[in-house]
Write a protein that holds these residues in place. Structure first.
Motif, mmCIF file in Angstrom:
data_model
loop_
_atom_site.group_PDB
_atom_site.id
_atom_site.type_symbol
_atom_site.label_atom_id
_atom_site.label_comp_id
_atom_site.label_asym_id
_atom_site.label_seq_id
_atom_site.Cartn_x
_atom_site.Cartn_y
_atom_site.Cartn_z
ATOM 1 N N HIS A 32 3.380 5.745 -12.770
ATOM 2 C CA HIS A 32 1.993 6.028 -13.158
ATOM 3 C C HIS A 32 1.284 6.692 -11.994
ATOM 4 O O HIS A 32 1.134 6.108 -10.933
ATOM 5 C CB HIS A 32 1.262 4.740 -13.558
ATOM 6 N N ILE A 33 0.864 7.916 -12.194
ATOM 7 C CA ILE A 33 0.343 8.741 -11.110
ATOM 8 C C ILE A 33 -0.887 8.144 -10.434
ATOM 9 O O ILE A 33 -1.115 8.329 -9.237
ATOM 10 C CB ILE A 33 0.039 10.169 -11.632
ATOM 11 N N ASP A 34 -1.719 7.398 -11.191
ATOM 12 C CA ASP A 34 -2.964 6.865 -10.625
ATOM 13 C C ASP A 34 -2.804 5.475 -10.023
ATOM 14 O O ASP A 34 -3.743 4.945 -9.421
ATOM 15 C CB ASP A 34 -4.058 6.818 -11.705
ATOM 16 N N ALA A 35 -1.649 4.858 -10.204
ATOM 17 C CA ALA A 35 -1.452 3.486 -9.726
ATOM 18 C C ALA A 35 -1.009 3.473 -8.270
ATOM 19 O O ALA A 35 -0.331 4.381 -7.797
ATOM 20 C CB ALA A 35 -0.424 2.771 -10.593
ATOM 21 N N LYS A 36 -1.428 2.427 -7.559
ATOM 22 C CA LYS A 36 -1.013 2.208 -6.179
ATOM 23 C C LYS A 36 -0.447 0.800 -6.060
ATOM 24 O O LYS A 36 -0.818 -0.093 -6.821
ATOM 25 C CB LYS A 36 -2.195 2.392 -5.227
ATOM 26 N N VAL A 37 0.432 0.624 -5.113
ATOM 27 C CA VAL A 37 1.041 -0.688 -4.906
ATOM 28 C C VAL A 37 -0.040 -1.685 -4.488
ATOM 29 O O VAL A 37 -0.855 -1.403 -3.608
ATOM 30 C CB VAL A 37 2.142 -0.620 -3.829
ATOM 31 N N GLY A 38 -0.066 -2.847 -5.156
ATOM 32 C CA GLY A 38 -1.038 -3.864 -4.799
ATOM 33 C C GLY A 38 -1.513 -4.650 -6.002
ATOM 34 O O GLY A 38 -1.091 -4.412 -7.144
#
Length: 630
Positions: free
Chosen positions: A412-418
């Motif tokens: 998912h391009i907008d997701a970041k780890v966390g």
């Protein structure tokens, strides 16, 4: 004719025929020709391939071969020059075959004369030049970006350029001979009939048409029709030039909506001052009542009044933030409180046919966000769900914790780890058609009827969520409902500390001058200050304030002044007070806390600024800071 001589190649195995032809060339009146001669099939084929002649005269009999074979082979190999077939005696079948094979003309040697040969050569050259011009014009029509086609008076397509193929999706071979209305399923036939009548009367027509492409896409074209007449000046065909203006129309509509939105923003700024003047006394009165009421039930109701007055003030700030591009204030908040509040609103205001349920885990993480903006996100999604269930249904709001890893983030391009908090708004409504699912977040895009939707709801939702570092996913099927999932970055703690209003030191009987054109604000501020051991006098405008300050200068320790007042505005009042006493302590107050206004206040030496509406504690805190400053 061209001044350069016409290069003619005679292909004939009889030398006497060559000599006779050469003599005829000498008798030509207008056409200047250079004659060359080849007497066999093989050399003729090679000469034609070199493309060094303007026209070829080919005898039908060429030894074991014949001129018809040479004609067919030359045309197949791309020969562009005209070829005239010659024969010793007339044969209608050979004549027909020659014309089918591409011969420019067919001449009988027994009837041939110099004038006839000259005329045939000249006509063949002119006809070839005309065909070349027509091809060039057709190529120009294919280069054009407008869809251009020709239809006869029975609505059948005669010509179709490449831009028409691109716009409508039909190839030339699919439309030639087809009826126009059948192609794009024209429904407004009366408008077409009216256009045709005007065309026949005036020779041209221009207007907008709503059409459908082969992929069922709705388009708007600016259509220009020109009546084509024959040599007898009778109507023969209609030349149509269509320009796709769908995007232009959409941009114009968006521009008009943007203008209306700008007007709304200007209006919002104009009335924000009045709204804040209304909310300020409500908020301060509620706080005073909370400390004075003894009845337990009344004491429980007052916090509701206070909370909603604050929510009203925050909504005004949000409108101003939207119009001015100001980012809202972020605090750590527990999303379940927003969901519970939304649930209560939905139960009280939505139709009873819509049943709302929530699922909230006890250990939900907290997020950093603007409570008012996130309240709007939930409210917009719930309102859309309501509109999607005109006959009732189920509305479900859930929240859950989600720890996004690298694998998920890569998908998912907008997701970041966390850590994230995921809020789902699910309905059992009519669903969203697949063809418009990708457009629902576009500004001004709406499927609702005129006057029932601006197309800004979901674009605002997306803007707020992205501004919070989150993203949205949507799943929907027609007649199966929709599911919106809001992903917001979170912190792995489960509770936020409850805000506790601090208790500030009481006054020591200091006299404070309150300057405001709103009587309610003057009175509630005066009452609040007196409740905390201050004295207060009031002025309704800057002129009265200056008179009172001049009279009680030595007694007044602090001035509270509104910035927007009739007769004399706040800045002028402050400057005048500073001339009377350069050491005067002033708190500037306004319901329109624009950065320009705040900067102007600080530029003239004012150290404190309060935005309306403000709580009593905010006022007391600011007074305490000013009292402590040197």
């Amino acid at each position: 004719m061209n001044k350069n001589p016409i290069r003619v190649l005679l292909i004939d195995d009889d030398e006497d025929d060559y000599i006779l032809t050469r003599d005829w060339f000498g008798e030509f009146q207008a056409a200047g020709c250079e004659l060359s001669w080849i007497d066999n099939y093989a050399d003729a084929k090679q000469a034609i391939a070199q493309n060094q002649h303007d026209i070829y005269l080919v005898d039908y009999r060429l030894g074991i071969h014949n001129g018809l074979e040479l004609l067919r082979e030359a045309v197949a190999n791309g020969c562009a020059a005209p070829i005239i077939l010659l024969t010793g005696q007339g044969d209608r079948e050979i004549d027909i075959e020659a014309m089918k094979a591409g011969a420019a003309d067919y001449l009988e040697k027994s009837q041939l004369t110099a004038p006839l040969l000259e005329r045939s050569i000249r006509y063949a050259i002119e006809r070839k030049q005309t065909e070349h011009k027509i091809r060039e014009q057709a190529e120009l029509l294919d280069v054009a970006t407008d869809a251009i086609f020709v239809r006869d008076l029975d609505d059948q397509i005669l010509f179709w350029n490449k831009a028409a193929e691109t716009l409508y999706g039909w190839r030339k071979d699919q439309v030639i001979g087809k009826k126009v209305p059948a192609l794009w399923q024209e429904k407004n036939l009366s408008r077409l009939q009216e256009a045709l009548q005007l065309l026949m009367k005036n020779g041209s027509w221009q207007g907008e048409l709503h059409q459908t492409t082969t992929s069922n896409k709705k388009i708007i074209v600016e259509s220009r029709w020109t009546l084509v007449r024959d040599f007898a000046h009778q109507p023969q065909a209609i030349l149509v030039v269509n320009t796709d203006i769908t995007q232009k129309q959409q941009l114009e509509a968006q521009f008009l909506r943007a203008q209306r939105l700008e007007s709304i923003g200007t209006l919002a700024s104009g009335i924000a001052h009045d709204l804040n003047n209304i909310l300020a006394p409500i908020l301060m009165t509620a706080q005073l009542l909370e400390s004075q009421l003894q009845d337990e039930r009344s004491r429980r109701l007052v916090p509701i009044l206070t909370a909603n007055a604050k929510r009203g003030a925050n909504l005004v700030k949000q409108v101003l933030s939207f119009t001015r591009g100001i980012e809202g204030e972020r605090t750590l908040l527990q999303f379940k409180h927003l969901i519970i509040e939304i649930q209560q609103i939905v139960k009280e205001t939505f139709p009873k046919t819509i049943e709302i349920t929530t699922r909230l885990p006890p250990n939900l993480w907290v997020i950093s966000g603007d409570a008012t903006q996130l309240h709007q996100v939930l409210m917009n999604l719930c309102v859309n769900a309501r509109d999607a269930m005109p006959n009732g249904g189920m509305l479900k709001i859930t929240a859950e914790n989600l720890l996004i890893d690298e694998n998920y983030a890569n998908m998912h391009i907008d997701a970041k780890v966390g850590p994230y908090v995921v809020i789902s708004v699910i309905d059992t409504g009519i669903g969203i058609p697949t063809e418009i699912l990708e457009r629902i977040f576009e500004p001004f895009f709406t499927t609702k009827e005129l006057g029932k939707g601006t197309g800004l709801g979901l674009s605002t939702v997306l803007g707020i969520v992205k501004n919070h570092g989150g993203f949205i996913s949507v799943y929907s099927e027609e007649a199966q409902g929709s599911q919106f999932k809001i992903y917001l970055p979170a912190q792995e703690i489960t509770e936020t500390l409850e805000e506790v209003e601090p208790v500030f030191p009481r006054g020591n009987g200091e006299l404070i001058l309150i300057v405001d054109d709103e009587a309610a604000i003057r009175e509630i501020t005066k009452t609040s200050l007196e409740s905390y051991n201050y004295q207060a006098i009031t002025a309704s405008d800057g002129i009265e304030a200056i008179a009172l300050y001049a009279e009680h200068r030595d007694e007044i320790s602090l001035v509270l002044t509104d910035m927007v007042m009739p007769s004399m505005d706040g800045l002028t009042t402050i400057r005048t007070l500073q001339k009377i006493n350069p050491e005067v302590k002033i708190i500037a107050i306004s319901g329109l806390a624009s950065s320009d206004k705040v900067n102007a206040v600080y530029d003239i030496g004012i150290k404190a600024f309060l935005s309306k509406p403000y709580t009593a504690n905010q006022l007391l805190e600011t007074i305490n800071v000013i009292k402590s400053s040197k």
